[in-house]
Design a protein around this motif. Structure first.
Motif, PDB file in Angstrom:
ATOM      1  N   UNK A   1       0.807  -1.217   0.000  1.00  0.00           N
ATOM      2  CA  UNK A   1       0.000   0.000   0.000  1.00  0.00           C
ATOM      3  C   UNK A   1       0.840   1.266   0.000  1.00  0.00           C
ATOM      4  N   UNK A   2       2.104   1.183   0.464  1.00  0.00           N
ATOM      5  CA  UNK A   2       2.930   2.376   0.563  1.00  0.00           C
ATOM      6  C   UNK A   2       4.375   2.021   0.231  1.00  0.00           C
ATOM      7  N   UNK A   3       4.992   2.784  -0.691  1.00  0.00           N
ATOM      8  CA  UNK A   3       6.359   2.526  -1.144  1.00  0.00           C
ATOM      9  C   UNK A   3       7.134   3.833  -1.187  1.00  0.00           C
ATOM     10  N   UNK A   4       8.199   3.904  -0.389  1.00  0.00           N
ATOM     11  CA  UNK A   4       9.030   5.113  -0.316  1.00  0.00           C
ATOM     12  C   UNK A   4      10.483   4.757  -0.649  1.00  0.00           C
ATOM     13  N   UNK A   5      11.013   5.370  -1.712  1.00  0.00           N
ATOM     14  CA  UNK A   5      12.416   5.184  -2.082  1.00  0.00           C
ATOM     15  C   UNK A   5      13.075   6.555  -2.255  1.00  0.00           C
ATOM     16  N   UNK A   6      12.541   7.570  -1.649  1.00  0.00           N
ATOM     17  CA  UNK A   6      13.007   8.949  -1.807  1.00  0.00           C
ATOM     18  C   UNK A   6      14.468   9.106  -1.407  1.00  0.00           C
ATOM     19  N   UNK A   7      15.143  10.030  -2.102  1.00  0.00           N
ATOM     20  CA  UNK A   7      16.479  10.494  -1.743  1.00  0.00           C
ATOM     21  C   UNK A   7      17.501   9.357  -1.708  1.00  0.00           C
ATOM     22  N   UNK A   8      17.590   8.644  -2.840  1.00  0.00           N
ATOM     23  CA  UNK A   8      18.653   7.677  -3.057  1.00  0.00           C
ATOM     24  C   UNK A   8      19.310   8.027  -4.399  1.00  0.00           C
ATOM     25  N   UNK A   9      19.930   7.062  -5.045  1.00  0.00           N
ATOM     26  CA  UNK A   9      20.543   7.283  -6.366  1.00  0.00           C
ATOM     27  C   UNK A   9      20.004   6.266  -7.360  1.00  0.00           C
ATOM     28  N   UNK A  10      18.713   6.034  -7.283  1.00  0.00           N
ATOM     29  CA  UNK A  10      18.061   5.049  -8.144  1.00  0.00           C
ATOM     30  C   UNK A  10      17.917   5.620  -9.554  1.00  0.00           C
ATOM     31  N   UNK A  11      18.172   4.771 -10.571  1.00  0.00           N
ATOM     32  CA  UNK A  11      18.141   5.217 -11.964  1.00  0.00           C
ATOM     33  C   UNK A  11      17.148   4.368 -12.751  1.00  0.00           C
ATOM     34  N   UNK A  12      17.006   4.705 -14.026  1.00  0.00           N
ATOM     35  CA  UNK A  12      16.176   3.917 -14.917  1.00  0.00           C
ATOM     36  C   UNK A  12      14.715   4.313 -14.876  1.00  0.00           C
ATOM     37  N   UNK A  13      13.901   3.486 -15.471  1.00  0.00           N
ATOM     38  CA  UNK A  13      12.474   3.759 -15.576  1.00  0.00           C
ATOM     39  C   UNK A  13      11.714   3.135 -14.402  1.00  0.00           C
ATOM     40  N   UNK A  14      10.535   3.667 -14.164  1.00  0.00           N
ATOM     41  CA  UNK A  14       9.631   3.067 -13.170  1.00  0.00           C
ATOM     42  C   UNK A  14       9.112   1.757 -13.751  1.00  0.00           C
ATOM     43  N   UNK A  15       9.325   0.617 -13.072  1.00  0.00           N
ATOM     44  CA  UNK A  15       8.956  -0.674 -13.667  1.00  0.00           C
ATOM     45  C   UNK A  15       7.449  -0.809 -13.873  1.00  0.00           C
ATOM     46  N   UNK A  16       7.091  -1.352 -15.016  1.00  0.00           N
ATOM     47  CA  UNK A  16       5.669  -1.527 -15.323  1.00  0.00           C
ATOM     48  C   UNK A  16       5.022  -2.570 -14.427  1.00  0.00           C
ATOM     49  N   UNK A  17       5.842  -3.439 -13.813  1.00  0.00           N
ATOM     50  CA  UNK A  17       5.289  -4.498 -12.952  1.00  0.00           C
ATOM     51  C   UNK A  17       4.576  -3.932 -11.732  1.00  0.00           C
ATOM     52  N   UNK A  18       4.893  -2.688 -11.357  1.00  0.00           N
ATOM     53  CA  UNK A  18       4.248  -2.095 -10.178  1.00  0.00           C
ATOM     54  C   UNK A  18       2.748  -1.906 -10.382  1.00  0.00           C
ATOM     55  N   UNK A  19       2.310  -1.993 -11.617  1.00  0.00           N
ATOM     56  CA  UNK A  19       0.869  -1.870 -11.858  1.00  0.00           C
ATOM     57  C   UNK A  19       0.108  -3.025 -11.239  1.00  0.00           C
ATOM     58  N   UNK A  20       0.808  -4.117 -10.911  1.00  0.00           N
ATOM     59  CA  UNK A  20       0.160  -5.274 -10.293  1.00  0.00           C
ATOM     60  C   UNK A  20      -0.020  -5.094  -8.779  1.00  0.00           C
ATOM     61  N   UNK A  21       0.560  -4.056  -8.219  1.00  0.00           N
ATOM     62  CA  UNK A  21       0.379  -3.769  -6.782  1.00  0.00           C
ATOM     63  C   UNK A  21      -0.976  -3.092  -6.620  1.00  0.00           C
ATOM     64  N   UNK A  22      -2.016  -3.895  -6.601  1.00  0.00           N
ATOM     65  CA  UNK A  22      -3.381  -3.377  -6.673  1.00  0.00           C
ATOM     66  C   UNK A  22      -3.828  -2.564  -5.482  1.00  0.00           C
ATOM     67  N   UNK A  23      -3.104  -2.627  -4.355  1.00  0.00           N
ATOM     68  CA  UNK A  23      -3.498  -1.873  -3.169  1.00  0.00           C
ATOM     69  C   UNK A  23      -2.672  -0.594  -2.983  1.00  0.00           C
TER      70      UNK A  23
END
Length: 459
Positions: free
Chosen positions: A252-274
């Motif tokens: 229900x909640x995902x926080x990855x703020x303030x790191x050095x993550x690169x690339x695209x937002x994965x399309x698989x996250x669309x399956x996180x229905x909540x």
């Protein structure tokens, strides 16, 4: 008084009345060896506000402040020594006398001051029997050992706001919630996340925010299928957001703020229905904003409406877990500046993608329809939202009137019986008092507890 409130009060009162007269051992007193152990533990504590004044040599330790005993055996099962507002903090040293409390399952030493003490090995070993282990906001230091021997079926651990260093420990599959935030833990999280890939984990809350963790976020999320909230913000993580996070269908909640993550937002996250809250701000993400965010995230407003109904908090978002609810502050992040809307923002779905290299158009589904001029007063509740006409407002609901009269009759009838029967009165109110302690325990995890497990913490 609403019908739901009436029904709830009836059930609580009748259950407490039944249990207070049936099936309880009212002659249970403190075990002598455990009283001595608690007195030895007290000797090594500094207690500037005299909070432990009830801990005396000849007293019944089951009646001491901060102590809860089993109603059946008399063994000490809970130790509540966390500091609260208005009380001075405990300090001193941890005495191994606690090892003599063999039935202890709940230990709260939160918000005290143990002067940068390194936790001894015996203390960690004792924690393996606990279902609730809270040493939040002390000055404990050193490494956290592996926590693989937790014997209770559901375990909550809060070690946040201390000075722990070293790598992340391995966890028992029985751990339900952990908060290691605001420490100085370092290294990769691969060994932590990918240990025994075929062993399913019960973990629902994972808070590793505000540490020194680094390396790639591993592709080992499938075994953590019960996760509801993940907080990895303010570390040194690199690489891409793992596609295996899409297997977290309860997230229900995902926080990855303030790191050095690169690339695209994965399309698989669309399956996180909540999924309700997403915070990828202050990274190096690139590519287009996925269309599925526009298609799916607007539906979250309905989930939030349901979760917000019935609570009086204007600045919290609530998330469901198997043990109750966790919450986090409603934050709106604008160009890196965090603004907490105390009164003007009643409900929000949050998505923060700021300070990245994303391109393309924002999906038009993310733009909600404009508010109408009549929408200045929006209320979320259990009703249909359709205003009643004047005739309906004056009609009598005979069913709920009968329920209320029945409840009041039973209530005052019971009170009358308690006034006539002294022994029954003492037993009943002793039970109600102890039930209050149990409700506080539930609340400490369900709501207040989670300010340490997941919301923004100020150490």
């Amino acid at each position: 008084m609403s019908p739901v409130t009436v029904t709830f009060l009836m059930l609580v009162f009748l259950e407490s009345f039944k249990l207070s007269f049936c099936g309880r051992n009212h002659n249970v007193t403190c075990i002598q060896s455990e009283r001595q152990a608690l007195l030895r533990f007290k000797l090594h504590l500094k207690d500037p506000s005299n909070r432990l004044s009830s801990w005396t040599k000849n007293g019944d330790c089951c009646r001491w402040d901060g102590i809860i005993c089993s109603n059946v055996s008399g063994h000490v099962i809970e130790l509540h020594l966390g500091s609260s507002r208005g009380t001075r903090k405990l300090g001193g040293k941890l005495n191994p006398a606690l090892l003599d409390l063999n039935h202890l399952t709940y230990l709260d030493l939160s918000d005290n001051d143990f002067r940068q003490t390194e936790i001894p090995t015996w203390f960690w070993n004792m924690s393996s029997n606990l279902s609730y282990f809270n040493i939040f906001r002390n000055q404990f230091q050193g490494n956290i050992p592996d926590l693989l021997t937790m014997t209770q079926p559901s375990v909550l651990i809060d070690l946040s706001c201390n000075n722990f260093t070293g790598s992340l420990p391995l966890l028992s599959s029985n751990v339900t919630a952990i908060d290691f935030s605001f420490n100085s833990l370092s290294g990769s999280m691969s060994h932590f996340l990918c240990h025994k890939l075929n062993e399913p984990m019960k973990l629902e809350i994972l808070n590793l925010g505000h540490n020194l963790l680094s390396g790639k976020i591993p592709e080992c999320w499938k075994k953590w299928s019960r996760l509801v909230g993940i907080k990895l913000c303010d570390n040194n993580f690199s690489g891409k957001i793992p596609g295996s996070m899409g297997a977290l269908t309860l997230l229900q909640s995902l926080h990855v703020r303030n790191n050095s993550v690169v690339g695209e937002i994965p399309s698989s996250l669309r399956h996180c229905g909540e999924l309700v809250t997403v915070d990828f701000g202050s990274n190096q993400l690139s590519g287009d904003i996925p269309g599925w965010m526009g298609e799916r995230l607007p539906n979250c407003i309905n989930n939030l409406s349901a979760m917000n109904s019935g609570n009086n908090s204007d600045d919290k978002i609530f998330y469901r877990t198997s043990k109750g609810s966790l919450f986090e502050d409603i934050l709106v992040v604008m160009k890196g500046r965090v603004v907490n809307y105390d009164t003007t923002l009643k409900l929000v779905k949050t998505m923060d993608l700021s300070d990245n290299n994303l391109s393309g158009e924002i999906p038009e589904e993310l733009f909600g329809p404009p508010l109408s001029e009549s929408s200045t007063d929006v209320r979320f509740g259990t009703g249909s939202g359709v205003p009643k006409n004047r005739e309906d407002q004056h009609q009598v609901d005979w069913f709920f009137l009968t329920v209320e009269l029945g409840f009041l009759s039973g209530f005052f009838g019971t009170v009358f019986l308690l006034m006539l029967c002294k022994s029954g009165r003492l037993v009943h109110f002793q039970y109600v008092d102890e039930t209050g302690h149990s409700l506080e325990i539930v609340e400490s995890f369900g709501v207040n507890r989670t300010k340490n497990l997941y919301s923004g913490i100020v150490c």
